[in-house]
Design a protein around this motif. Sequence first.
Motif, PDB file in Angstrom:
ATOM      1  N   GLY A  14      30.634  55.806  30.507  1.00 17.00           N
ATOM      2  CA  GLY A  14      31.230  54.777  31.272  1.00 17.00           C
ATOM      3  C   GLY A  14      31.398  55.417  32.688  1.00 17.00           C
ATOM      4  O   GLY A  14      31.107  54.767  33.738  1.00 17.00           O
ATOM      5  N   VAL A  15      32.153  56.409  32.821  1.00 13.87           N
ATOM      6  CA  VAL A  15      32.276  57.031  34.240  1.00 13.87           C
ATOM      7  C   VAL A  15      30.944  57.360  35.077  1.00 13.87           C
ATOM      8  O   VAL A  15      30.793  57.158  36.263  1.00 13.87           O
ATOM      9  CB  VAL A  15      33.020  58.047  34.128  1.00 13.87           C
ATOM     10  CG1 VAL A  15      33.279  58.773  35.514  1.00 13.87           C
ATOM     11  CG2 VAL A  15      34.605  58.000  33.713  1.00 13.87           C
ATOM     12  N   ALA A  16      30.169  58.177  34.223  1.00 10.64           N
ATOM     13  CA  ALA A  16      28.822  58.207  34.902  1.00 10.64           C
ATOM     14  C   ALA A  16      28.110  56.957  35.206  1.00 10.64           C
ATOM     15  O   ALA A  16      27.441  56.827  36.446  1.00 10.64           O
ATOM     16  CB  ALA A  16      27.878  58.905  34.079  1.00 10.64           C
ATOM     17  N   GLY A  17      28.048  55.971  34.283  1.00 10.23           N
ATOM     18  CA  GLY A  17      27.410  54.781  34.697  1.00 10.23           C
ATOM     19  C   GLY A  17      28.118  54.110  35.804  1.00 10.23           C
ATOM     20  O   GLY A  17      27.376  53.548  36.565  1.00 10.23           O
ATOM     21  N   ALA A  18      29.425  53.984  36.010  1.00 11.03           N
ATOM     22  CA  ALA A  18      30.169  53.361  37.041  1.00 11.03           C
ATOM     23  C   ALA A  18      29.758  54.018  38.460  1.00 11.03           C
ATOM     24  O   ALA A  18      29.378  53.435  39.527  1.00 11.03           O
ATOM     25  CB  ALA A  18      31.632  53.321  36.863  1.00 11.03           C
ATOM     26  N   CYS A  19      29.640  55.371  38.604  1.00  9.41           N
ATOM     27  CA  CYS A  19      29.174  56.213  39.515  1.00  9.41           C
ATOM     28  C   CYS A  19      27.993  55.813  39.961  1.00  9.41           C
ATOM     29  O   CYS A  19      27.521  55.968  41.277  1.00  9.41           O
ATOM     30  CB  CYS A  19      29.589  57.694  39.212  1.00  9.41           C
ATOM     31  SG  CYS A  19      31.031  58.550  39.297  1.00  9.41           S
ATOM     32  N   MET A  20      27.038  55.570  39.081  1.00  4.98           N
ATOM     33  CA  MET A  20      25.702  55.269  39.525  1.00  4.98           C
ATOM     34  C   MET A  20      25.238  53.871  39.856  1.00  4.98           C
ATOM     35  O   MET A  20      24.259  53.645  40.512  1.00  4.98           O
ATOM     36  CB  MET A  20      24.712  55.828  38.392  1.00  4.98           C
ATOM     37  CG  MET A  20      24.992  57.447  37.910  1.00  4.98           C
ATOM     38  SD  MET A  20      24.757  58.580  39.513  1.00  4.98           S
ATOM     39  CE  MET A  20      22.923  58.187  39.821  1.00  4.98           C
ATOM     40  N   VAL A  21      25.970  53.070  39.026  1.00  8.23           N
ATOM     41  CA  VAL A  21      25.617  51.427  39.337  1.00  8.23           C
ATOM     42  C   VAL A  21      26.488  50.756  40.177  1.00  8.23           C
ATOM     43  O   VAL A  21      25.780  49.847  40.990  1.00  8.23           O
ATOM     44  CB  VAL A  21      25.686  50.920  37.829  1.00  8.23           C
ATOM     45  CG1 VAL A  21      25.597  49.399  37.906  1.00  8.23           C
ATOM     46  CG2 VAL A  21      24.599  51.603  36.854  1.00  8.23           C
ATOM     47  N   LEU A  22      27.724  51.036  40.187  1.00  8.49           N
ATOM     48  CA  LEU A  22      28.574  50.029  41.035  1.00  8.49           C
ATOM     49  C   LEU A  22      28.087  50.582  42.558  1.00  8.49           C
ATOM     50  O   LEU A  22      27.504  51.634  42.907  1.00  8.49           O
ATOM     51  CB  LEU A  22      30.043  50.562  40.940  1.00  8.49           C
ATOM     52  CG  LEU A  22      30.635  50.122  39.735  1.00  8.49           C
ATOM     53  CD1 LEU A  22      32.119  50.581  39.804  1.00  8.49           C
ATOM     54  CD2 LEU A  22      30.661  48.654  39.423  1.00  8.49           C
ATOM     55  N   ARG A  23      28.226  49.406  43.397  1.00 10.21           N
ATOM     56  CA  ARG A  23      27.773  49.668  44.810  1.00 10.21           C
ATOM     57  C   ARG A  23      28.349  50.811  45.742  1.00 10.21           C
ATOM     58  O   ARG A  23      29.729  50.812  45.702  1.00 10.21           O
ATOM     59  CB  ARG A  23      27.942  48.289  45.602  1.00 10.21           C
ATOM     60  CG  ARG A  23      27.762  47.127  44.978  1.00 10.21           C
ATOM     61  CD  ARG A  23      26.191  46.800  44.665  1.00 10.21           C
ATOM     62  NE  ARG A  23      25.314  47.043  45.880  1.00 10.21           N
ATOM     63  CZ  ARG A  23      24.110  47.083  46.055  1.00 10.21           C
ATOM     64  NH1 ARG A  23      23.414  47.106  44.700  1.00 10.21           N
ATOM     65  NH2 ARG A  23      23.385  46.980  46.926  1.00 10.21           N
ATOM     66  N   PRO A  24      27.700  51.633  46.035  1.00  9.84           N
ATOM     67  CA  PRO A  24      28.327  52.723  46.608  1.00  9.84           C
ATOM     68  C   PRO A  24      28.713  52.487  48.103  1.00  9.84           C
ATOM     69  O   PRO A  24      28.076  52.073  48.713  1.00  9.84           O
ATOM     70  CB  PRO A  24      27.183  53.953  46.668  1.00  9.84           C
ATOM     71  CG  PRO A  24      26.051  53.002  46.857  1.00  9.84           C
ATOM     72  CD  PRO A  24      26.159  51.859  45.715  1.00  9.84           C
ATOM     73  N   ILE A  25      29.754  53.133  48.432  1.00 10.70           N
ATOM     74  CA  ILE A  25      30.430  52.953  49.797  1.00 10.70           C
ATOM     75  C   ILE A  25      30.529  54.297  50.491  1.00 10.70           C
ATOM     76  O   ILE A  25      29.901  54.702  51.601  1.00 10.70           O
ATOM     77  CB  ILE A  25      31.655  52.414  49.888  1.00 10.70           C
ATOM     78  CG1 ILE A  25      31.668  50.895  49.340  1.00 10.70           C
ATOM     79  CG2 ILE A  25      32.022  52.237  51.298  1.00 10.70           C
ATOM     80  CD1 ILE A  25      32.975  50.033  49.398  1.00 10.70           C
ATOM     81  N   HIS A  26      31.460  55.136  49.926  1.00  7.41           N
ATOM     82  CA  HIS A  26      31.620  56.665  50.524  1.00  7.41           C
ATOM     83  C   HIS A  26      30.606  57.452  50.197  1.00  7.41           C
ATOM     84  O   HIS A  26      30.409  58.613  50.799  1.00  7.41           O
ATOM     85  CB  HIS A  26      32.906  57.008  49.998  1.00  7.41           C
ATOM     86  CG  HIS A  26      34.247  56.220  50.946  1.00  7.41           C
ATOM     87  ND1 HIS A  26      34.514  55.008  50.164  1.00  7.41           N
ATOM     88  CD2 HIS A  26      34.883  56.482  51.999  1.00  7.41           C
ATOM     89  CE1 HIS A  26      35.527  54.554  51.175  1.00  7.41           C
ATOM     90  NE2 HIS A  26      35.807  55.426  52.010  1.00  7.41           N
ATOM     91  N   THR A  27      30.110  57.492  48.996  1.00 12.38           N
ATOM     92  CA  THR A  27      29.249  58.657  48.722  1.00 12.38           C
ATOM     93  C   THR A  27      27.823  57.910  48.404  1.00 12.38           C
ATOM     94  O   THR A  27      27.614  56.619  47.782  1.00 12.38           O
ATOM     95  CB  THR A  27      29.626  59.166  47.450  1.00 12.38           C
ATOM     96  OG1 THR A  27      29.841  58.116  46.383  1.00 12.38           O
ATOM     97  CG2 THR A  27      30.988  60.005  47.729  1.00 12.38           C
TER      98      THR A  27
END
Length: 365
Positions: A14-27
């Motif tokens: 879940g965390v990996a998917g959120a980091c890769m899928v959610l719209r990135p702003i800071h990273t």
Amino acid sequence: MGMLFDKNVLIIVGVAGACMVLRPIHTGPIARSAIIAFALSPWMPSETSWYIWLFDTVVRPIVSGWQFIGSFPTIFLRLPCYVVFVIVVLLAVLVAEQLLAWFVLYPAFALMELESVVRQTYRDRAAQLILDRLRLKTSRPSAGPRFSLYLRPFKTASRLASNAIAVMTPEGPQGNIQTDFEAILAASFPAHRPLIALGTPGELLSTHPEGYFGWPIDHTWDIPGTGKIAATEDDWRDKVLLLADHAEQIVIVPLDFAGTKWEIRTLHQLGLLHKCVFVMPATMYGAHDYSKEWEDVTGFLSSLGIKVPGYDPSGRLFVVNDDNQMTVFSAYVKSPLPRSIGLLIRLHTIRRRRERGQASELVAT
């Protein structure tokens, strides 16, 4: 982080998917991949071992030293030793924090900002390519580039704070790390239908509010915004007209500046207000207060038949149809979703409604 990854494989996914899928702003993708790799590596301490290491390295020596001073025979000897011990511990903490900042945080922030530079450069090139294609006029409008246009006063760059990590002061919460609204807005548009603007190519948005100084972290790394197209005093109006005519949406921050007022007036004269999504800028955590600027511009908008809502510090979006009827949407900083995701859904919904309305008009005729 270690606490999460020790619990359940589903949390890891879940965390990996959120980091890769959610719209990135800071990273960007490189920073997010590095964070995930580190979190999953054997070097990432577990919850228990982390607390044991912290206790053995920091807490136990302090407790032992305090107990050792307590074994001194007289209060006249113990008291000055306690004072010296407290001073030494405080100095050690300050030195450790500074070393952590110098050798860990700042180098990491510099690498992340370097990735931000690459991301901004990519967005700038995409924006310039869109302008070049429009100028060539080699394709039908329906087959041309799909993009949205962002209009705002240039003086608001890095001053549209919509999120902040706050520290408490006697005057109330004061933001020491801000996320500019433009960065969130840019992340709300997919790469194949980007949000572009006139501005200085390569310029990043600051995360450090003007006039604020604090420690240990008063500045992280600057972040990318919309794709920028260079413009001069002689050609910026022509570029705005060309881009506005072909844009799917026009996101505009209506404030009392001569250039912005010209843009709104021109869009009104050309019958393009139905494309516009107006943004009421938010006032967040001691950042710049836009209530006065909003009051100043309401008279100008009213002269065009646009009746704007009263100022809300949480910020709002509103649209105007061909009959100057206004639709106001809920505050974008109160979305239960991540703000870039919430704006992505809201802006997509607005665009789809407009497209359905145009299709209904064609059927009626």
